[in-house]
Design an enzyme around this catalytic site. Sequence first.
Site, PDB file in Angstrom:
ATOM      1  CG  ASP A  85      46.714  14.755  -3.596  1.00 39.17           C
ATOM      2  OD1 ASP A  85      47.075  13.794  -4.298  1.00 39.17           O
ATOM      3  OD2 ASP A  85      47.497  15.387  -2.854  1.00 39.17           O
ATOM      4  CG  HIS A  86      43.806   9.386  -7.714  1.00 31.56           C
ATOM      5  ND1 HIS A  86      43.044   8.704  -6.786  1.00 31.56           N
ATOM      6  CD2 HIS A  86      43.530   8.781  -8.903  1.00 31.56           C
ATOM      7  CE1 HIS A  86      42.358   7.754  -7.371  1.00 31.56           C
ATOM      8  NE2 HIS A  86      42.640   7.765  -8.664  1.00 31.56           N
TER       9      HIS A  86
END
Length: 467
Positions: A437-438
């Site tokens: 998850d950036h």
Amino acid sequence: MTTMTDTSNAARFREFKMPDVGEGLTEAEILKWYVQPGDTVTDGQVVCEVETAKAAVELPIPFDGVVHELRFPEGTTVDVGQVIIAVDVVPGSGDAAPAAVPAPAAEPAAEPEREAPKGRQPVLVGYGVAETSTKRRARKGTGAAVPAAAAAIQGELNGHGSVAVQESRPLAKPPVRKLAKDLGIDLATVVPTGEGGIITRADVHAAATPVPAQAEAEATVSSAPEAPAPVVAGVRETRVPVKGVRKAIAQAMVDSAFTAPHVTEFVTVDVTRTMKLVAELKEDKDMAGVRVNPLLIIAKALLVAIRRNPDVNSAWDEANQEIVRKHYVNLGIAAATPRGLIVPNIKDAHDKTLPELAAALGELVSTAREGRTSPAAMAGGTVTITNVGVFGVDTGTPILNPGESAILAVGAIKLQPWVHKGKVKPRQVTTLALSFDHRLVDGELGSKVLADVAAILEQPKRLITWA
């Protein structure tokens, strides 16, 4: 006005409702009944198996008695809070039926709507059934005929013995009636195949399926025709209802893909030394009785990588606009089962020794394959491993399990030419893919985690030096 008979019936017959089997699920499908009307049941006895959006669960009944009626057939999806079984807790005290289930008649009076209970009611598992405004609709009489045998059986189920019924409403559950209405099917024309003459969804679909002209003609001239099986020539499509585990998977993947910005990185690594370690551990007496395979070492490698890079083990709290750093690892293992993909997790995997981790992995996999994984076993995961290599696939771009920050995909381990010590040699090689998850994992952090896992698999002794 409440009569003495109504009061005695209410005391005699107890109803068991579909419980909330965990995490606020709103419905479940009845997979199998283990009891039938007339069977004696005891407190805690499992009476049926249901499938929720997360797992198959067996339901025990919380009182003693004799089964009076099963309200829904197998294969029916039932909302939480609906009555699924009625039990006679004072058997042998008469033939009266429970007041809540009046026997069908040719022209029954409309039932008064019953007010939903206030507040959340105690249930077997979970936090209780939420207050609802759902009320039973009044029934209307109908002159549709049903088979005499089915009517007699239904009469016995309702406590009236084998009485002849001339005319009655076709027997079908509300979801089946809605399906028939949507398809424009008159239930009076449908041949029932369910127990007790109940019309099932399959019966409605069969009635809606066009029968070839030749087959229809043969059925017409037959002296004693049986209910024909639905035959459709040249079928090019099949429609499968989306429910249960598949429905949950679809919703979770959509939520994840369109909520968390995914980044996926790849690395190809020589795992020859890891494969040698696996072979040695299989002969180690300390590992006797547990299954040793490459997934065990990969799981341990990921746990060490998380220990070295703890910020990857986090979650995004959208409501509070916070990043939740987790100081424990519940390691999810994606498992393909006959009912679909599930992701149970090993609680506190970071605290387990290698033999303990091997035992936990073995138990997790066997439970999943047998369809016995509980909703609790799939809750609270922090990171996940998906082993696509078992299907011969080199790698993939895995989608995050909702609420988690990273997922590691492991590809097939294959013998490939590889430059080793300055020479091209055949080596055991695999490709790893890490999606993260950036929003909370930057490229640098994600790269470090993936590089650490690869380094451990290339030199397994790092399990000792880095741990």
